[in-house]
Motif scaffolding. Structure first.
Motif, PDB file in Angstrom:
ATOM      1  N   ARG A 341      35.010  43.798  52.196  1.00 58.46           N
ATOM      2  CA  ARG A 341      36.011  43.346  53.175  1.00 58.46           C
ATOM      3  C   ARG A 341      36.941  42.325  52.548  1.00 58.46           C
ATOM      4  NH1 ARG A 341      36.319  38.621  56.115  1.00 58.46           N
ATOM      5  NH2 ARG A 341      37.709  38.714  57.954  1.00 58.46           N
ATOM      6  N   ALA A 342      36.374  41.362  51.812  1.00 61.62           N
ATOM      7  CA  ALA A 342      37.200  40.330  51.197  1.00 61.62           C
ATOM      8  C   ALA A 342      38.169  40.940  50.199  1.00 61.62           C
ATOM      9  CB  ALA A 342      36.310  39.287  50.515  1.00 61.62           C
ATOM     10  N   THR A 343      37.682  41.894  49.406  1.00 66.79           N
ATOM     11  CA  THR A 343      38.549  42.555  48.430  1.00 66.79           C
ATOM     12  C   THR A 343      39.706  43.263  49.121  1.00 66.79           C
ATOM     13  OG1 THR A 343      36.670  42.881  46.935  1.00 66.79           O
ATOM     14  CG2 THR A 343      38.615  44.257  46.564  1.00 66.79           C
ATOM     15  N   ASP A 344      39.379  43.968  50.192  1.00 67.85           N
ATOM     16  CA  ASP A 344      40.426  44.702  50.920  1.00 67.85           C
ATOM     17  C   ASP A 344      41.437  43.755  51.567  1.00 67.85           C
ATOM     18  OD1 ASP A 344      39.166  47.047  50.227  1.00 67.85           O
ATOM     19  OD2 ASP A 344      38.114  47.274  52.143  1.00 67.85           O
ATOM     20  N   LEU A 345      40.957  42.614  52.053  1.00 69.13           N
ATOM     21  CA  LEU A 345      41.880  41.654  52.668  1.00 69.13           C
ATOM     22  C   LEU A 345      42.868  41.098  51.643  1.00 69.13           C
ATOM     23  CD1 LEU A 345      39.497  39.593  55.005  1.00 69.13           C
ATOM     24  CD2 LEU A 345      41.184  41.307  55.688  1.00 69.13           C
ATOM     25  N   ILE A 346      42.389  40.822  50.453  1.00 72.87           N
ATOM     26  CA  ILE A 346      43.293  40.324  49.414  1.00 72.87           C
ATOM     27  C   ILE A 346      44.336  41.381  49.087  1.00 72.87           C
ATOM     28  CG2 ILE A 346      43.449  39.543  47.016  1.00 72.87           C
ATOM     29  CD1 ILE A 346      40.574  38.462  47.381  1.00 72.87           C
ATOM     30  N   GLY A 347      43.909  42.623  48.974  1.00 67.53           N
ATOM     31  CA  GLY A 347      44.855  43.702  48.696  1.00 67.53           C
ATOM     32  C   GLY A 347      45.924  43.796  49.758  1.00 67.53           C
ATOM     33  N   ALA A 348      45.523  43.666  51.032  1.00 63.46           N
ATOM     34  CA  ALA A 348      46.499  43.734  52.126  1.00 63.46           C
ATOM     35  C   ALA A 348      47.422  42.525  52.106  1.00 63.46           C
ATOM     36  CB  ALA A 348      45.768  43.824  53.463  1.00 63.46           C
ATOM     37  N   ALA A 349      46.866  41.342  51.793  1.00 72.38           N
ATOM     38  CA  ALA A 349      47.680  40.120  51.788  1.00 72.38           C
ATOM     39  C   ALA A 349      48.741  40.153  50.702  1.00 72.38           C
ATOM     40  CB  ALA A 349      46.778  38.900  51.598  1.00 72.38           C
ATOM     41  N   LEU A 350      48.457  40.846  49.607  1.00 71.33           N
ATOM     42  CA  LEU A 350      49.404  40.870  48.489  1.00 71.33           C
ATOM     43  C   LEU A 350      50.496  41.918  48.656  1.00 71.33           C
ATOM     44  CD1 LEU A 350      46.977  40.314  45.470  1.00 71.33           C
ATOM     45  CD2 LEU A 350      48.585  38.684  46.477  1.00 71.33           C
ATOM     46  N   GLN A 351      50.416  42.697  49.715  1.00 75.87           N
ATOM     47  CA  GLN A 351      51.508  43.621  50.009  1.00 75.87           C
ATOM     48  C   GLN A 351      52.689  42.822  50.542  1.00 75.87           C
ATOM     49  OE1 GLN A 351      51.399  46.911  49.292  1.00 75.87           O
ATOM     50  NE2 GLN A 351      49.334  46.541  48.472  1.00 75.87           N
ATOM     51  N   LEU A 365      37.259  37.459  42.855  1.00 74.14           N
ATOM     52  CA  LEU A 365      37.541  38.873  43.080  1.00 74.14           C
ATOM     53  C   LEU A 365      38.718  39.347  42.232  1.00 74.14           C
ATOM     54  CD1 LEU A 365      36.988  38.992  46.938  1.00 74.14           C
ATOM     55  CD2 LEU A 365      35.527  39.988  45.171  1.00 74.14           C
ATOM     56  N   LEU A 366      39.723  38.517  42.076  1.00 76.00           N
ATOM     57  CA  LEU A 366      40.846  38.877  41.209  1.00 76.00           C
ATOM     58  C   LEU A 366      40.385  39.069  39.769  1.00 76.00           C
ATOM     59  CD1 LEU A 366      43.731  36.511  42.393  1.00 76.00           C
ATOM     60  CD2 LEU A 366      43.733  39.003  42.508  1.00 76.00           C
ATOM     61  N   ALA A 367      39.467  38.196  39.328  1.00 75.44           N
ATOM     62  CA  ALA A 367      38.978  38.300  37.949  1.00 75.44           C
ATOM     63  C   ALA A 367      38.250  39.623  37.713  1.00 75.44           C
ATOM     64  CB  ALA A 367      38.055  37.128  37.638  1.00 75.44           C
ATOM     65  N   ARG A 368      37.658  40.178  38.761  1.00 76.65           N
ATOM     66  CA  ARG A 368      36.895  41.419  38.638  1.00 76.65           C
ATOM     67  C   ARG A 368      37.775  42.661  38.696  1.00 76.65           C
ATOM     68  NH1 ARG A 368      31.990  40.259  42.971  1.00 76.65           N
ATOM     69  NH2 ARG A 368      31.003  38.502  41.853  1.00 76.65           N
ATOM     70  N   ASP A 369      38.997  42.509  39.151  1.00 75.63           N
ATOM     71  CA  ASP A 369      39.821  43.692  39.463  1.00 75.63           C
ATOM     72  C   ASP A 369      41.197  43.544  38.813  1.00 75.63           C
ATOM     73  OD1 ASP A 369      41.356  45.724  40.637  1.00 75.63           O
ATOM     74  OD2 ASP A 369      40.264  45.603  42.531  1.00 75.63           O
ATOM     75  N   GLU A 370      41.382  44.197  37.682  1.00 74.52           N
ATOM     76  CA  GLU A 370      42.663  44.108  36.971  1.00 74.52           C
ATOM     77  C   GLU A 370      43.801  44.686  37.791  1.00 74.52           C
ATOM     78  OE1 GLU A 370      44.635  45.419  32.670  1.00 74.52           O
ATOM     79  OE2 GLU A 370      42.531  45.839  33.100  1.00 74.52           O
ATOM     80  N   GLY A 371      43.517  45.756  38.524  1.00 74.51           N
ATOM     81  CA  GLY A 371      44.559  46.369  39.356  1.00 74.51           C
ATOM     82  C   GLY A 371      45.062  45.415  40.418  1.00 74.51           C
ATOM     83  N   MET A 372      44.157  44.643  41.004  1.00 76.13           N
ATOM     84  CA  MET A 372      44.566  43.680  42.022  1.00 76.13           C
ATOM     85  C   MET A 372      45.395  42.565  41.397  1.00 76.13           C
ATOM     86  SD  MET A 372      42.214  41.593  44.733  1.00 76.13           S
ATOM     87  CE  MET A 372      41.380  43.103  45.225  1.00 76.13           C
ATOM     88  N   ARG A 373      45.047  42.149  40.199  1.00 82.72           N
ATOM     89  CA  ARG A 373      45.842  41.117  39.532  1.00 82.72           C
ATOM     90  C   ARG A 373      47.270  41.604  39.300  1.00 82.72           C
ATOM     91  NH1 ARG A 373      41.165  40.764  36.400  1.00 82.72           N
ATOM     92  NH2 ARG A 373      42.183  41.567  34.517  1.00 82.72           N
ATOM     93  N   GLY A 374      47.426  42.889  39.123  1.00 81.73           N
ATOM     94  CA  GLY A 374      48.759  43.443  38.942  1.00 81.73           C
ATOM     95  C   GLY A 374      49.628  43.354  40.175  1.00 81.73           C
ATOM     96  N   GLY A 387      35.890  26.909  35.659  1.00 75.49           N
ATOM     97  CA  GLY A 387      35.078  28.119  35.648  1.00 75.49           C
ATOM     98  C   GLY A 387      35.850  29.330  36.118  1.00 75.49           C
ATOM     99  N   GLU A 388      36.633  29.160  37.169  1.00 74.51           N
ATOM    100  CA  GLU A 388      37.435  30.274  37.686  1.00 74.51           C
ATOM    101  C   GLU A 388      38.532  30.652  36.697  1.00 74.51           C
ATOM    102  OE1 GLU A 388      36.727  28.967  42.346  1.00 74.51           O
ATOM    103  OE2 GLU A 388      38.435  28.196  41.206  1.00 74.51           O
ATOM    104  N   PHE A 389      39.121  29.646  36.056  1.00 77.66           N
ATOM    105  CA  PHE A 389      40.148  29.935  35.058  1.00 77.66           C
ATOM    106  C   PHE A 389      39.554  30.766  33.927  1.00 77.66           C
ATOM    107  CE2 PHE A 389      42.861  29.155  31.416  1.00 77.66           C
ATOM    108  CZ  PHE A 389      44.139  29.158  31.958  1.00 77.66           C
ATOM    109  N   ALA A 390      38.332  30.418  33.507  1.00 77.24           N
ATOM    110  CA  ALA A 390      37.685  31.156  32.422  1.00 77.24           C
ATOM    111  C   ALA A 390      37.407  32.602  32.819  1.00 77.24           C
ATOM    112  CB  ALA A 390      36.399  30.460  32.014  1.00 77.24           C
ATOM    113  N   ARG A 391      37.096  32.846  34.085  1.00 73.54           N
ATOM    114  CA  ARG A 391      36.870  34.221  34.534  1.00 73.54           C
ATOM    115  C   ARG A 391      38.175  35.003  34.605  1.00 73.54           C
ATOM    116  NH1 ARG A 391      32.870  31.528  37.638  1.00 73.54           N
ATOM    117  NH2 ARG A 391      34.150  31.312  39.515  1.00 73.54           N
ATOM    118  N   LEU A 392      39.238  34.329  35.019  1.00 72.32           N
ATOM    119  CA  LEU A 392      40.537  35.001  35.138  1.00 72.32           C
ATOM    120  C   LEU A 392      41.205  35.223  33.784  1.00 72.32           C
ATOM    121  CD1 LEU A 392      42.024  33.114  38.207  1.00 72.32           C
ATOM    122  CD2 LEU A 392      41.794  35.605  38.057  1.00 72.32           C
ATOM    123  N   PHE A 393      41.109  34.219  32.923  1.00 73.71           N
ATOM    124  CA  PHE A 393      41.822  34.241  31.639  1.00 73.71           C
ATOM    125  C   PHE A 393      40.860  33.844  30.513  1.00 73.71           C
ATOM    126  CE2 PHE A 393      44.651  32.647  35.056  1.00 73.71           C
ATOM    127  CZ  PHE A 393      45.543  33.712  35.132  1.00 73.71           C
TER     128      PHE A 393
END
Length: 520
Positions: A341-351, A365-374, A387-393
């Motif tokens: 649900r959280a993943t889907d909400l982020i996808g909808a919010a980024l539209q 969740l962004l760190a786990r999903d390259e497509g969402m980062r796009g 820690g979050e920065f290290a997961r993202l980058f």
């Protein structure tokens, strides 16, 4: 805000002024030395009243030349001065050599350090020095300290630690071994009481280990003009809110001040989002709504009064809600969860291109999903801690934490800028040395250090409030970069106003006093 200047930019500015004939190198060195003496007496007025004993440690370049000036000026004031050099002074060049010659003409004595601990302190005094000055290496250091240099500096700290009355230790420009551009420590184990720098502060005074090693910071005017730099300065240091007028409310309807939507997680996980929402409200968003899954609806309803509540079961429900264009800012992540649900909400919010703050779980969740980062866009703000920065980058984090072998070392400003360009949005990299960067290369440092140190912010939920402050300022119409900079300042100012005992709930409730003091 105050502009910072890199070591290279400082050298170029001095060279430019000297080449134009507006000043000589010796004049600049004399001004710098006088500025150091003035800064010492301003910090410790008792040292100006009764001359004492000072040990000055000089290096092979212009920083050492500054040290010889300080030695001469203090001797003139009646101080007993011992000068120690890490090199044979006969090898000095230019202005540094000229000031060594002036010093030897007065006292005729410079002791050369040979790396042996027993030689580190003057043996011709019955009592220890009352002041220690480090003029070994300044902003020009580009490599880690060798053992022969590091050992004497470490012995200074050991000496201080063993004394019941510790003599003040002063670094000229930057502590020897500290990278002026990154704040990375390249081999110095000494902690200073005062660092005196010239013309403008350097990024390293505010980043990484810099503030801890520097002690306190004094910036001395040596008569140089403001630099004309075509490339962006490395960062500005935020001394005040970037746009006080931007948070001042004028007459109007609540929707004239924005409508922010903050999404929560499931039952038992809504506290973080409620903290964010409270920050959003207090910073002046006209209307704040909490988007809540059905299972958490009663939990949230029992905890809020002025905030609104709307059911958000899934991404389809969120997309429908976002048809209301009056909702102009979103905050996702605090307590959101890591489920589908959280993943889907982020996808909808980024539209679309709504201003959106992504924090906490949303970053994982962004760190786990390259497509969402796009899907990130230039109206987004990411707010990672280390820690979050290290997961993202991960590659950027590795560059930042790796042991520096040459200088200038990779800095937090460098990696945050690269992250912002890669993500195509503003990145606020949290920490005591918070750095905010935009995709266009702008960067700012908000460091909770020196007079703005706020250790009470190390409390659960403080980051959630920061995310809410950013969302509220976005709703008010500030740009993502400006909203992030202003929120970082307000966040620390609330902590400073409240003081020890702070918990996250106190931050939004302290904000009205901060805003009132700003005239907002």
């Amino acid at each position: 805000m105050a502009d910072l200047i890199t070591a290279e930019q400082m050298r170029n500015l001095e060279t430019q002024e000297i080449s134009a004939g507006r000043v000589t190198g010796e004049e600049l060195m004399e001004r710098a030395g006088q500025g150091v003496v003035d800064a010492i007496f301003a910090r410790w007025p008792n040292l100006a009243d009764i001359p004492g004993r000072v040990a000055v440690y000089c290096g092979p370049g212009n920083n050492g030349g500054d040290g010889y000036v300080v030695a001469r000026l203090l001797h003139r004031l009646g101080w007993q001065v011992a000068v120690w050099s890490i090199c044979d002074p006969h090898h000095l060049k230019g202005d540094a050599r000229a000031n060594w010659v002036k010093w030897t003409g007065i006292l005729g004595r410079v002791s050369i350090l040979d790396g042996k601990a027993e030689r580190i302190f003057p043996r011709f005094w019955d009592e220890p020095p009352d002041l220690i000055i480090d003029a070994i290496f300044g902003t020009g250091l580009t490599r880690p300290l060798t053992w022969e240099i590091e050992q004497p500096i470490s012995d200074i700290q050991m000496y201080k630690d063993r004394r019941m009355v510790q003599p003040p230790t002063v670094a000229i420009d930057v502590p020897s071994g500290l990278c002026a551009d990154s704040g990375r420590n390249m081999g110095n184990r000494c902690f200073y009481d005062l660092t005196v720098t010239f013309h403008a502060a350097k990024p390293g005074h505010f980043l990484a280990e810099g503030p801890e090693i520097c002690g306190s910071l004094s910036v001395v005017d040596i008569g140089l003009p403001q630099p004309k730099i075509s490339a962006p300065v490395p960062a500005t240091v935020i001394r005040q809110i970037t746009n006080a007028q931007g948070v001042a409310k004028q007459a109007g309807h609540k929707f004239d001040h924005g409508h922010a939507l903050v999404l929560t997680g499931g039952a038992g996980r809504t506290g973080a989002a409620r903290l964010a929402a409270r920050g959003t409200q207090r910073v002046g968003a006209g209307l704040v709504t909490l988007g809540v899954p059905p299972a958490a609806q009663f939990e949230v309803a029992a905890q809020i009064t002025s905030a609104m509540l709307i059911r958000v079961g899934d991404d389809a429900a969120l997309s429908e809600i976002l048809n209301d264009r009056r909702i102009n800012a979103l905050c996702l992540g605090p307590g959101l969860g890591l489920n589908a649900r959280a993943t889907d909400l982020i996808g909808a919010a980024l539209q679309g291109a709504r201003a959106t703050v992504l924090d906490a779980d949303a970053l994982t969740l962004l760190a786990r999903d390259e497509g969402m980062r796009g899907k990130l866009h230039d109206a987004c703000v990411l707010t990672p801690h280390a820690g979050e920065f290290a997961r993202l980058f991960p590659d950027l984090a590795d560059a930042l934490t790796g042991t520096p072998q040459t200088g200038p070392a990779v800095s937090k400003v460098d990696v945050t800028r690269r992250a912002a360009r890669r993500a195509n949005c503003v990145v606020l990299f949290k920490g005591p040395d918070t750095v905010i960067a935009a995709p266009d290369g702008r960067a700012a440092i908000h460091a909770a250090v020196y007079e703005r140190a706020a250790p009470w912010l190390a409390t659960a939920g403080a980051g959630d409030v920061l995310a809410g402050l950013i969302a509220g300022l976005l709703a008010r119409g500030l740009s993502p970069f400006e909203a992030a900079c202003s929120a970082a300042w307000l966040h620390v100012q609330c902590a400073l106003n409240f003081g020890p005992g702070l918990i996250a709930e106190d931050l939004p409730e302290t904000l009205p006093t901060v805003l009132r003091d700003l005239g907002a």
